[in-house]
Design a protein around this motif. Structure first.
Motif, PDB file in Angstrom:
ATOM      1  N   GLY A  62     -16.940  -6.590  -2.349  1.00 54.43           N
ATOM      2  CA  GLY A  62     -16.024  -7.484  -3.038  1.00 54.43           C
ATOM      3  C   GLY A  62     -15.312  -8.393  -2.058  1.00 54.43           C
ATOM      4  N   GLU A  63     -14.427  -9.187  -2.597  1.00 54.98           N
ATOM      5  CA  GLU A  63     -13.684 -10.112  -1.745  1.00 54.98           C
ATOM      6  C   GLU A  63     -12.751  -9.346  -0.825  1.00 54.98           C
ATOM      7  OE1 GLU A  63     -13.945 -13.427  -1.428  1.00 54.98           O
ATOM      8  OE2 GLU A  63     -15.697 -13.264  -2.735  1.00 54.98           O
ATOM      9  N   PRO A  64     -12.724  -9.689   0.460  1.00 56.62           N
ATOM     10  CA  PRO A  64     -11.759  -9.031   1.358  1.00 56.62           C
ATOM     11  C   PRO A  64     -10.347  -9.501   1.047  1.00 56.62           C
ATOM     12  CG  PRO A  64     -12.934 -10.794   2.497  1.00 56.62           C
ATOM     13  CD  PRO A  64     -13.570 -10.659   1.136  1.00 56.62           C
ATOM     14  N   PRO A  65      -9.333  -8.724   1.484  1.00 60.37           N
ATOM     15  CA  PRO A  65      -9.431  -7.504   2.282  1.00 60.37           C
ATOM     16  C   PRO A  65      -9.861  -6.300   1.437  1.00 60.37           C
ATOM     17  CG  PRO A  65      -7.131  -7.960   1.798  1.00 60.37           C
ATOM     18  CD  PRO A  65      -7.916  -9.129   1.261  1.00 60.37           C
ATOM     19  N   ARG A 141      -7.214  -1.307  14.433  1.00 68.27           N
ATOM     20  CA  ARG A 141      -8.550  -1.821  14.749  1.00 68.27           C
ATOM     21  C   ARG A 141      -9.317  -2.163  13.483  1.00 68.27           C
ATOM     22  NH1 ARG A 141     -12.382  -1.051  18.788  1.00 68.27           N
ATOM     23  NH2 ARG A 141     -10.640  -1.134  20.258  1.00 68.27           N
ATOM     24  N   LEU A 142      -9.231  -1.304  12.469  1.00 70.36           N
ATOM     25  CA  LEU A 142      -9.946  -1.558  11.218  1.00 70.36           C
ATOM     26  C   LEU A 142      -9.462  -2.836  10.547  1.00 70.36           C
ATOM     27  CD1 LEU A 142      -9.974   2.098   9.863  1.00 70.36           C
ATOM     28  CD2 LEU A 142     -11.957   0.833  10.733  1.00 70.36           C
ATOM     29  N   ILE A 143      -8.161  -3.066  10.592  1.00 74.70           N
ATOM     30  CA  ILE A 143      -7.620  -4.292   9.999  1.00 74.70           C
ATOM     31  C   ILE A 143      -8.152  -5.504  10.743  1.00 74.70           C
ATOM     32  CG2 ILE A 143      -5.485  -5.615   9.686  1.00 74.70           C
ATOM     33  CD1 ILE A 143      -4.113  -2.906   9.092  1.00 74.70           C
ATOM     34  N   ASP A 144      -8.357  -5.373  12.051  1.00 76.83           N
ATOM     35  CA  ASP A 144      -8.863  -6.482  12.849  1.00 76.83           C
ATOM     36  C   ASP A 144     -10.326  -6.785  12.577  1.00 76.83           C
ATOM     37  OD1 ASP A 144      -6.481  -6.960  14.134  1.00 76.83           O
ATOM     38  OD2 ASP A 144      -6.966  -5.770  15.909  1.00 76.83           O
ATOM     39  N   ILE A 145     -11.153  -5.765  12.393  1.00 74.97           N
ATOM     40  CA  ILE A 145     -12.598  -5.977  12.412  1.00 74.97           C
ATOM     41  C   ILE A 145     -13.276  -5.919  11.059  1.00 74.97           C
ATOM     42  CG2 ILE A 145     -12.773  -5.093  14.781  1.00 74.97           C
ATOM     43  CD1 ILE A 145     -13.881  -2.499  13.654  1.00 74.97           C
ATOM     44  N   LEU A 146     -12.588  -5.583   9.968  1.00 70.74           N
ATOM     45  CA  LEU A 146     -13.318  -5.437   8.712  1.00 70.74           C
ATOM     46  C   LEU A 146     -13.347  -6.706   7.862  1.00 70.74           C
ATOM     47  CD1 LEU A 146     -12.436  -1.763   7.723  1.00 70.74           C
ATOM     48  CD2 LEU A 146     -14.632  -2.682   8.387  1.00 70.74           C
ATOM     49  N   PRO A 147     -12.319  -7.250   7.314  1.00 66.77           N
ATOM     50  CA  PRO A 147     -10.900  -6.899   7.396  1.00 66.77           C
ATOM     51  C   PRO A 147     -10.518  -5.869   6.328  1.00 66.77           C
ATOM     52  CG  PRO A 147     -11.167  -8.920   6.177  1.00 66.77           C
ATOM     53  CD  PRO A 147     -12.548  -8.495   6.587  1.00 66.77           C
ATOM     54  N   ALA A 148      -9.597  -4.978   6.693  1.00 67.95           N
ATOM     55  CA  ALA A 148      -9.093  -3.967   5.778  1.00 67.95           C
ATOM     56  C   ALA A 148      -7.799  -4.438   5.133  1.00 67.95           C
ATOM     57  CB  ALA A 148      -8.845  -2.663   6.529  1.00 67.95           C
ATOM     58  N   ASP A 149      -7.533  -3.934   3.940  1.00 69.20           N
ATOM     59  CA  ASP A 149      -6.307  -4.269   3.217  1.00 69.20           C
ATOM     60  C   ASP A 149      -5.194  -3.332   3.691  1.00 69.20           C
ATOM     61  OD1 ASP A 149      -4.262  -4.787   1.461  1.00 69.20           O
ATOM     62  OD2 ASP A 149      -5.524  -4.732  -0.335  1.00 69.20           O
ATOM     63  N   PRO A 150      -4.170  -3.841   4.386  1.00 71.19           N
ATOM     64  CA  PRO A 150      -3.102  -2.970   4.876  1.00 71.19           C
ATOM     65  C   PRO A 150      -2.374  -2.218   3.769  1.00 71.19           C
ATOM     66  CG  PRO A 150      -2.974  -5.138   5.904  1.00 71.19           C
ATOM     67  CD  PRO A 150      -3.955  -5.245   4.769  1.00 71.19           C
ATOM     68  N   ALA A 151      -2.426  -2.723   2.540  1.00 68.84           N
ATOM     69  CA  ALA A 151      -1.746  -2.067   1.422  1.00 68.84           C
ATOM     70  C   ALA A 151      -2.619  -1.033   0.731  1.00 68.84           C
ATOM     71  CB  ALA A 151      -1.279  -3.109   0.405  1.00 68.84           C
ATOM     72  N   ARG A 152      -3.894  -0.902   1.167  1.00 73.22           N
ATOM     73  CA  ARG A 152      -4.807   0.029   0.505  1.00 73.22           C
ATOM     74  C   ARG A 152      -5.550   0.878   1.544  1.00 73.22           C
ATOM     75  NH1 ARG A 152      -8.539  -2.390  -3.926  1.00 73.22           N
ATOM     76  NH2 ARG A 152      -8.354  -0.263  -4.741  1.00 73.22           N
ATOM     77  N   LEU A 176       0.270   4.321   4.688  1.00 77.55           N
ATOM     78  CA  LEU A 176      -0.700   4.917   3.767  1.00 77.55           C
ATOM     79  C   LEU A 176      -0.275   4.713   2.325  1.00 77.55           C
ATOM     80  CD1 LEU A 176      -1.359   8.302   5.616  1.00 77.55           C
ATOM     81  CD2 LEU A 176      -2.781   6.248   5.666  1.00 77.55           C
ATOM     82  N   ALA A 177      -1.232   4.347   1.484  1.00 80.05           N
ATOM     83  CA  ALA A 177      -0.931   4.140   0.068  1.00 80.05           C
ATOM     84  C   ALA A 177      -0.975   5.437  -0.720  1.00 80.05           C
ATOM     85  CB  ALA A 177      -1.915   3.143  -0.532  1.00 80.05           C
ATOM     86  N   PHE A 320      -6.836   7.344  -5.830  1.00 78.14           N
ATOM     87  CA  PHE A 320      -6.536   6.269  -4.872  1.00 78.14           C
ATOM     88  C   PHE A 320      -6.651   4.871  -5.488  1.00 78.14           C
ATOM     89  CE2 PHE A 320      -8.080   8.789  -0.876  1.00 78.14           C
ATOM     90  CZ  PHE A 320      -6.909   9.518  -0.887  1.00 78.14           C
ATOM     91  N   ARG A 321      -7.620   4.671  -6.335  1.00 78.76           N
ATOM     92  CA  ARG A 321      -8.149   3.351  -6.673  1.00 78.76           C
ATOM     93  C   ARG A 321      -7.093   2.295  -6.980  1.00 78.76           C
ATOM     94  NH1 ARG A 321     -12.257   4.515 -10.624  1.00 78.76           N
ATOM     95  NH2 ARG A 321     -10.444   5.027 -11.917  1.00 78.76           N
ATOM     96  N   ASP A 322      -6.124   2.604  -7.795  1.00 78.17           N
ATOM     97  CA  ASP A 322      -5.157   1.601  -8.238  1.00 78.17           C
ATOM     98  C   ASP A 322      -3.814   1.714  -7.522  1.00 78.17           C
ATOM     99  OD1 ASP A 322      -6.976   0.520 -10.083  1.00 78.17           O
ATOM    100  OD2 ASP A 322      -6.452   2.050 -11.562  1.00 78.17           O
ATOM    101  N   ARG A 323      -3.750   2.542  -6.493  1.00 79.03           N
ATOM    102  CA  ARG A 323      -2.486   2.708  -5.766  1.00 79.03           C
ATOM    103  C   ARG A 323      -2.444   1.804  -4.541  1.00 79.03           C
ATOM    104  NH1 ARG A 323      -2.798   7.651  -8.436  1.00 79.03           N
ATOM    105  NH2 ARG A 323      -0.752   8.258  -9.252  1.00 79.03           N
ATOM    106  N   ARG A 324      -1.342   1.137  -4.387  1.00 75.80           N
ATOM    107  CA  ARG A 324      -1.110   0.279  -3.226  1.00 75.80           C
ATOM    108  C   ARG A 324       0.193   0.692  -2.567  1.00 75.80           C
ATOM    109  NH1 ARG A 324      -4.015  -4.562  -3.215  1.00 75.80           N
ATOM    110  NH2 ARG A 324      -5.370  -4.811  -5.048  1.00 75.80           N
ATOM    111  N   ARG A 325       0.243   0.533  -1.269  1.00 74.63           N
ATOM    112  CA  ARG A 325       1.486   0.800  -0.564  1.00 74.63           C
ATOM    113  C   ARG A 325       2.515  -0.234  -1.014  1.00 74.63           C
ATOM    114  NH1 ARG A 325       3.580  -1.187   4.003  1.00 74.63           N
ATOM    115  NH2 ARG A 325       1.635  -2.241   4.539  1.00 74.63           N
ATOM    116  N   THR A 326       3.644   0.248  -1.499  1.00 74.45           N
ATOM    117  CA  THR A 326       4.667  -0.638  -2.034  1.00 74.45           C
ATOM    118  C   THR A 326       5.745  -0.894  -0.993  1.00 74.45           C
ATOM    119  OG1 THR A 326       6.021   1.197  -2.860  1.00 74.45           O
ATOM    120  CG2 THR A 326       4.275   0.378  -4.308  1.00 74.45           C
ATOM    121  N   THR A 327       6.622  -1.825  -1.310  1.00 76.87           N
ATOM    122  CA  THR A 327       7.711  -2.119  -0.391  1.00 76.87           C
ATOM    123  C   THR A 327       8.650  -0.929  -0.255  1.00 76.87           C
ATOM    124  OG1 THR A 327       8.919  -3.132  -2.238  1.00 76.87           O
ATOM    125  CG2 THR A 327       7.638  -4.588  -0.823  1.00 76.87           C
TER     126      THR A 327
END
Length: 332
Positions: A62-65, A141-152, A176-177, A320-327
Motif C-alpha cells: 500500500g501507500e507508504p508509510p 533505521r526502519l523509519i529511514d529505509i522503508l519508510p515505516a509509519d512512526p504512529a504504527r 509503540l502503538a 494491532f490493525r486500527d491502533r495508532r500511537r496517539t498524542t
C-alpha cells in the motif's frame, strides 16, 4: 547485504526558509532508498555490538508509510527461528504490513540468543545488554529505509521475547502503538510512563512460563531456572497502570478446539473502563503448552501441546490493525 547507515546529521540547524527544501529532499531520499519487496537482513552497531534483524517487505504494502510489527524470538532462539515458527510475515504479505524479526545476543554460531528483559534471560540479562536502546535504534533505521509509519509500530514476541515486549511497553511506550506478548509476562516497575494497549496470550497449562507464577523448570541441558510472574496479578497491574478499572469485565468470547488428546479452550477477557486507546485484553487458553497458538507442533516434550484453538497471528493483527500511537501516548 545490509543497507548503508542512516541519513547524515546536519552540523548546523537550518533556517526556516530552508526547512521545506530539506524536508522535500529527505522524503525523496527515503523513497529512493526504501527496501524493495522481499526479505532483507539489516545490520546496525549499538554499544559496540553488531546487531541485526530480518525484515519482510510485502508486495502490495500500500501507500507508504507502512505499519511495522516487531516479533521477538524466545530465549534460546534466534530471528530465523521465530520467523520459521510463527510465520507472521506470511500474514503480513496478505495484509500489507512489514514484519521484523530482531536478533538477540549471546549463544554460539548465531543461535541460542536471549533478550535482556530485566531479571531474564541468560547472557543478555547477565551482561546487561541494552536491548531497549537497540530496539529504539532499529525503529529509527526502519523509519529511514522503508519508510515505516512512526504512529504504527507494534511489538510482539514469545516467552523471553514476550518479556522483552513488556519491557519495551514500559521504556518505549511513546514509540509503540500496541503490544501483544505471547507466553511470557513481567509486571510493570513504574506507574508514570505512557499507556500502551496490550493483548496478552497465555495458556493456564503452560509448563514453562507458569501461568500462576513461580520458579519454572530448568532450561534444556542446563540448571538455569527462571522465576515467572503470575499472569493475572501482573496483567491487572498493567491495566491499572493504563488507567483501567481493576476488575475485568465479563468474558467477551469463548472458543474450543478438539486436539489430538484433549479439548482446548480459549477465553478472551477485557479489562473494564480503560481510557480510550489503552485497552488491555487477555486470551486465556487451557490445554495448550508454551506455544505460539496456530503454529505447527515443535519440541512438544519440552513445550507441551500445540493448539489451533486460536490463531495468534490473526488475533494479534486484528488487535494491532486500527491502533495508532496517539498524542496521549507521546512524551514530546
Amino acid at each position: 547485504m545490509a543497507p548503508s547507515a542512516g541519513t547524515p546529521q546536519l552540523a548546523t540547524r537550518p533556517g526556516a526558509g530552508w526547512r521545506w527544501l530539506i524536508l522535500a529532499l529527505g522524503i525523496a531520499a527515503a523513497s529512493a532508498s526504501a527496501l524493495e519487496p522481499g526479505t532483507h537482513t539489516i545490520e546496525l552497531e549499538h554499544e559496540g555490538r553488531q546487531r541485526q534483524a530480518l525484515v519482510h517487505v510485502p508486495d502490495g504494502a500500500g501507500e507508504p508509510p507502512w505499519p511495522v510489527v516487531l516479533n521477538f524470538h524466545g530465549g534460546g532462539g534466534h530471528a530465523a527461528n521465530q520467523q520459521d515458527y510463527s510465520r507472521l510475515h506470511e500474514l503480513g504479505a496478505r495484509e500489507g504490513f512489514v514484519t521484523v524479526y530482531p536478533d538477540g545476543t549471546g549463544g554460539i554460531l548465531g543461535r541460542l540468543h536471549t533478550w535482556n528483559a530485566g531479571d531474564c534471560c541468560g547472557y543478555a540479562a547477565r551482561e546487561n545488554v541494552d536491548d531497549v536502546g537497540f530496539t529504539a535504534a532499529l525503529i529509527d533505521r526502519l523509519i529511514d529505509i522503508l519508510p515505516a509509519d512512526p504512529a504504527r509500530i507494534y511489538a510482539t514476541g514469545l516467552s523471553n521475547g514476550a518479556m522483552m515486549t513488556y519491557r519495551l511497553a514500559e521504556s518505549l511506550g511513546d514509540r509503540l502503538a500496541a503490544v501483544a506478548p505471547v507466553a511470557g509476562i513481567v509486571a510493570p516497575t513504574t506507574t508514570n510512563s505512557n499507556p500502551v494497549p496490550i493483548l496478552h496470550l497465555h495458556s493456564r497449562d503452560d509448563p514453562r512460563a507458569l501461568y500462576d507464577g513461580g520458579l519454572g523448570p530448568p532450561f534444556p541441558l542446563t540448571r538455569t531456572r527462571v522465576h515467572h510472574a503470575p499472569v493475572t496479578a501482573s496483567l491487572t497491574a498493567w491495566a491499572e497502570r493504563n488507567g483501567c478499572r481493576p476488575a475485568r469485565s465479563a468474558t467477551d468470547e469463548e472458543r474450543t478446539w478438539h486436539g489430538p488428546d484433549t479439548e482446548h479452550r480459549a477465553v478472551r477477557l477485557t479489562y473494564a473502563d480503560c481510557p480510550a486507546g489503552a485497552t488491555v485484553q487477555l486470551w486465556r487458553l487451557t490445554g495448550a503448552g508454551h506455544v505460539w497458538p496456530g503454529a505447527a507442533p515443535a519440541l512438544t516434550r519440552i513445550l507441551g501441546p500445540a493448539t489451533e484453538v486460536i490463531d495468534a497471528n490473526a488475533e494479534i493483527w486484528a488487535f494491532f490493525r486500527d491502533r495508532r500511537r496517539t498524542t496521549d501516548q507521546a512524551t514530546d
